[in-house]
Motif scaffolding. Structure first.
Motif, PDB file in Angstrom:
ATOM      1  N   TYR B  71      56.497  65.453  95.975  1.00  0.00           N
ATOM      2  CA  TYR B  71      56.220  63.986  96.181  1.00  0.00           C
ATOM      3  C   TYR B  71      57.291  63.297  97.279  1.00  0.00           C
ATOM      4  CZ  TYR B  71      55.547  58.863  95.860  1.00  0.00           C
ATOM      5  OH  TYR B  71      55.360  57.620  96.183  1.00  0.00           O
ATOM      6  N   PHE B 143      49.396  64.718  83.064  1.00  0.00           N
ATOM      7  CA  PHE B 143      48.818  63.353  83.309  1.00  0.00           C
ATOM      8  C   PHE B 143      49.691  61.985  83.166  1.00  0.00           C
ATOM      9  CE2 PHE B 143      46.566  59.851  80.934  1.00  0.00           C
ATOM     10  CZ  PHE B 143      45.789  59.565  82.080  1.00  0.00           C
ATOM     11  N   LEU B 147      51.090  59.729  86.631  1.00  0.00           N
ATOM     12  CA  LEU B 147      50.836  58.315  86.423  1.00  0.00           C
ATOM     13  C   LEU B 147      52.227  57.536  86.444  1.00  0.00           C
ATOM     14  CD1 LEU B 147      48.880  57.539  83.101  1.00  0.00           C
ATOM     15  CD2 LEU B 147      48.102  56.913  85.416  1.00  0.00           C
ATOM     16  N   SER B 148      53.265  58.067  86.213  1.00  0.00           N
ATOM     17  CA  SER B 148      54.618  57.481  86.383  1.00  0.00           C
ATOM     18  C   SER B 148      55.358  58.384  87.591  1.00  0.00           C
ATOM     19  CB  SER B 148      55.465  57.622  85.166  1.00  0.00           C
ATOM     20  OG  SER B 148      55.634  58.638  84.610  1.00  0.00           O
ATOM     21  N   ASN B 150      56.937  58.302  90.256  1.00  0.00           N
ATOM     22  CA  ASN B 150      58.165  58.007  90.808  1.00  0.00           C
ATOM     23  C   ASN B 150      58.921  56.602  90.121  1.00  0.00           C
ATOM     24  OD1 ASN B 150      56.195  55.990  91.775  1.00  0.00           O
ATOM     25  ND2 ASN B 150      56.847  55.654  93.840  1.00  0.00           N
ATOM     26  N   LYS B 151      58.317  56.697  88.727  1.00  0.00           N
ATOM     27  CA  LYS B 151      59.051  55.499  87.911  1.00  0.00           C
ATOM     28  C   LYS B 151      59.792  56.289  86.808  1.00  0.00           C
ATOM     29  CE  LYS B 151      57.347  52.189  89.887  1.00  0.00           C
ATOM     30  NZ  LYS B 151      58.292  51.334  90.741  1.00  0.00           N
ATOM     31  N   LEU B 155      58.420  56.906  81.000  1.00  0.00           N
ATOM     32  CA  LEU B 155      57.363  56.104  80.986  1.00  0.00           C
ATOM     33  C   LEU B 155      55.899  56.934  80.800  1.00  0.00           C
ATOM     34  CD1 LEU B 155      56.140  53.170  81.459  1.00  0.00           C
ATOM     35  CD2 LEU B 155      56.001  53.616  83.809  1.00  0.00           C
ATOM     36  N   ILE B 205      41.504  64.193  87.329  1.00  0.00           N
ATOM     37  CA  ILE B 205      42.070  62.992  87.108  1.00  0.00           C
ATOM     38  C   ILE B 205      43.473  62.950  87.905  1.00  0.00           C
ATOM     39  CG2 ILE B 205      43.029  61.509  85.461  1.00  0.00           C
ATOM     40  CD1 ILE B 205      40.764  62.642  83.424  1.00  0.00           C
ATOM     41  N   TYR B 208      43.277  62.346  91.550  1.00  0.00           N
ATOM     42  CA  TYR B 208      43.036  61.176  91.838  1.00  0.00           C
ATOM     43  C   TYR B 208      44.132  60.201  91.869  1.00  0.00           C
ATOM     44  CZ  TYR B 208      37.945  61.859  92.190  1.00  0.00           C
ATOM     45  OH  TYR B 208      36.812  62.263  92.708  1.00  0.00           O
ATOM     46  N   ILE B 209      44.964  60.447  90.663  1.00  0.00           N
ATOM     47  CA  ILE B 209      46.185  59.469  90.676  1.00  0.00           C
ATOM     48  C   ILE B 209      47.158  59.781  91.504  1.00  0.00           C
ATOM     49  CG2 ILE B 209      47.995  59.302  89.065  1.00  0.00           C
ATOM     50  CD1 ILE B 209      46.015  59.780  86.676  1.00  0.00           C
ATOM     51  N   ALA B 212      46.119  58.172  94.678  1.00  0.00           N
ATOM     52  CA  ALA B 212      46.466  56.849  94.527  1.00  0.00           C
ATOM     53  C   ALA B 212      47.923  56.303  94.829  1.00  0.00           C
ATOM     54  CB  ALA B 212      45.852  56.099  93.176  1.00  0.00           C
ATOM     55  N   HIS B 213      48.600  57.051  94.627  1.00  0.00           N
ATOM     56  CA  HIS B 213      50.149  56.953  94.783  1.00  0.00           C
ATOM     57  C   HIS B 213      50.560  57.194  96.137  1.00  0.00           C
ATOM     58  CE1 HIS B 213      52.187  56.702  91.048  1.00  0.00           C
ATOM     59  NE2 HIS B 213      51.534  57.232  90.472  1.00  0.00           N
ATOM     60  N   GLU B 215      48.410  56.639  98.686  1.00  0.00           N
ATOM     61  CA  GLU B 215      47.641  55.654  99.672  1.00  0.00           C
ATOM     62  C   GLU B 215      48.377  54.746 100.233  1.00  0.00           C
ATOM     63  OE1 GLU B 215      44.186  54.267  97.407  1.00  0.00           O
ATOM     64  OE2 GLU B 215      43.298  56.235  97.635  1.00  0.00           O
TER      65      GLU B 215
END
Lengths: 222, 215
Positions: B71, B143, B147-148, B150-151, B155, B205, B208-209, B212-213, B215
């Protein structure tokens, strides 16, 4: 309008609660402790229903990009967490006189605890992103994946041998609960449902104000 | 096959990423007898609970930054643009991680189980349970990691951990069933069924996530 619904629901709930707690007969096995069903059953029912509503909203948001769905998910998550906590707490209180323990790692209770942690996880996931649109999308995916827990909660009493009793009221079978206890229970579910719906509406309004505060229509509205 | 080999080489070069979780797993297993009184029965009592939790933690550690490097250096973005079947790439990446980390951990599970319980039959049956659950945990934490992205991985691990709890319940029941010789095949099939659903849905899934990151 929702204010009237709120007061009406509150009236129905208090009326059902008073009817159930003060005017129904004792249960011949559980004695007076069964009366906690007028809080426990509506809370348990709604903890799962709210999550199901969140999952539907998530699908709508991901497919049709309806912003209101994202706001609804955000509005429902804290209320869902609160209601699930109430279900767990009231269940624990009921467990002490009935089972002799306030907690048991059985399938129904554990899966409800997982639901509670899921709600907290959803809230923390959204709060960790400053980009709201990205956070909405990620939240929606997590809600959809987490939905797998709902049938597990529902069927847990059938799939595993648990301390928790199976459902007394189903859509297909005759209720196994005495009518004198059933009617106030139905009233309390309806009243509780109305109260929660109104809380979700208020919470959604807050979300809309927070997210759309820079828009001109909000300034005109306020 | 090329993508498989490329992902394999990428992970192989990042030695810390695949050896780290295996070493943590071995350390926990070695440390376990030191924390209980040295009676064989006491050791056996809690061994399998610790085994599943150790596999869970190792898998969590393995997926810590599965996508982070790609990423940060833009590889993910480039891959999404250039490869049409991004979910398949994710599935292959997860498989390579399982091949490099999950399978060795399952083998060590068998060895530690044999060492502690001294029962070959139970240990042989524990092996497929370990293989399947490591793959399930890996998918779940991938998964969470997506979701997290770059966090920070904590988390992601926290929010996906509840999804792993039903698997732990089934594993606990699985061990009891194996020990008493009843219905363990049903539980193994239940895990296999869950795994087949997870390995077909999670890559889509996750893709798609990640989109979304980006976009």
């Amino acid at each position: 309008m929702y204010k009237y619904i709120f007061y009406f629901s509150l009236f129905i709930y208090i009326f059902s609660l008073v009817w159930g707690v003060l005017f129904t007969q004792e249960d011949f096995v559980q004695g007076n402790s069964f009366r906690i069903i007028y809080l426990h059953v509506p809370a348990s029912f709604l903890s799962q229903s709210i999550y199901a509503a969140m999952a539907i909203s998530s699908v709508i948001y991901l497919i049709w990009r309806v912003k209101l769905s994202a706001y609804l998910i955000l509005a429902m998550a804290p209320i869902g967490a609160l209601v699930t906590f109430l279900a767990l707490f009231s269940g624990s209180v009921w467990g002490i006189p009935t089972w002799g323990t306030w907690w048991q790692w059985d399938a129904r209770i554990t899966s409800t605890l997982i639901l509670f942690i899921m709600y907290l996880g959803l809230i923390s996931l959204h709060n960790s992103f400053s980009n709201h649109e990205k956070a909405d999308k990620l939240l929606s995916w997590l809600v959809i994946v987490g939905f797998v827990n709902i049938p597990i909660i529902k069927k847990s009493v059938d799939w595993w041998s648990t301390l928790h009793q199976s459902a007394s009221i189903t859509l297909t079978d005759k209720p196994t609960i005495d009518p004198s206890m059933l009617y106030p229970l139905i009233g309390s579910i309806i009243g509780f449902f109305g109260i929660v719906i109104c809380l979700i509406i208020i919470s959604s309004k807050v979300q809309i104000f927070k997210r759309e505060k820079t828009k001109s229509w909000i300034k005109d509205y306020v | 096959m090329n993508v498989f080999y490329l992902e394999y080489l990428k992970l192989k070069k990042k030695t810390r990423h695949w050896i780290g979780p295996i070493i943590v797993f071995i350390l926990i297993m070695i440390a376990y007898p030191l924390t209980v009184e040295f009676l064989e029965k006491d050791l056996e009592k809690g061994f399998y609970s610790l085994l599943w939790i150790s596999i869970l933690l190792s898998m969590m550690l393995a997926t810590e930054d599965i996508f982070l490097e790609d990423y940060n250096d833009g590889t993910l973005e480039q891959t999404i643009i250039s490869i049409s079947s991004f979910p398949f790439l994710i599935a292959k990446k997860i498989f390579i991680y399982w091949f490099m980390i999950g399978i060795p951990i399952s083998l060590f599970s068998f060895l530690f189980s044999l060492g502690i319980t001294k029962n070959l039959n139970i240990s042989l049956l524990v092996f497929p349970f370990a293989m399947i659950c490591s793959y399930i945990f890996l998918n779940l934490f991938v998964f969470g990691s997506a979701l997290s992205l770059n966090k920070g991985s904590v988390l992601g691990a926290i929010i996906t951990m509840p999804l792993a709890l039903p698997v732990l319940i089934v594993l606990g029941k699985g061990v009891i069933a194996i020990q008493f010789g009843i219905n363990y095949l049903e539980l193994l099939l239940l895990l296999l069924g869950s795994l087949s659903i997870i390995i077909t849905s999670v890559p889509f899934i996750v893709s798609y996530i990640i989109k979304a990151h980006l976009e």
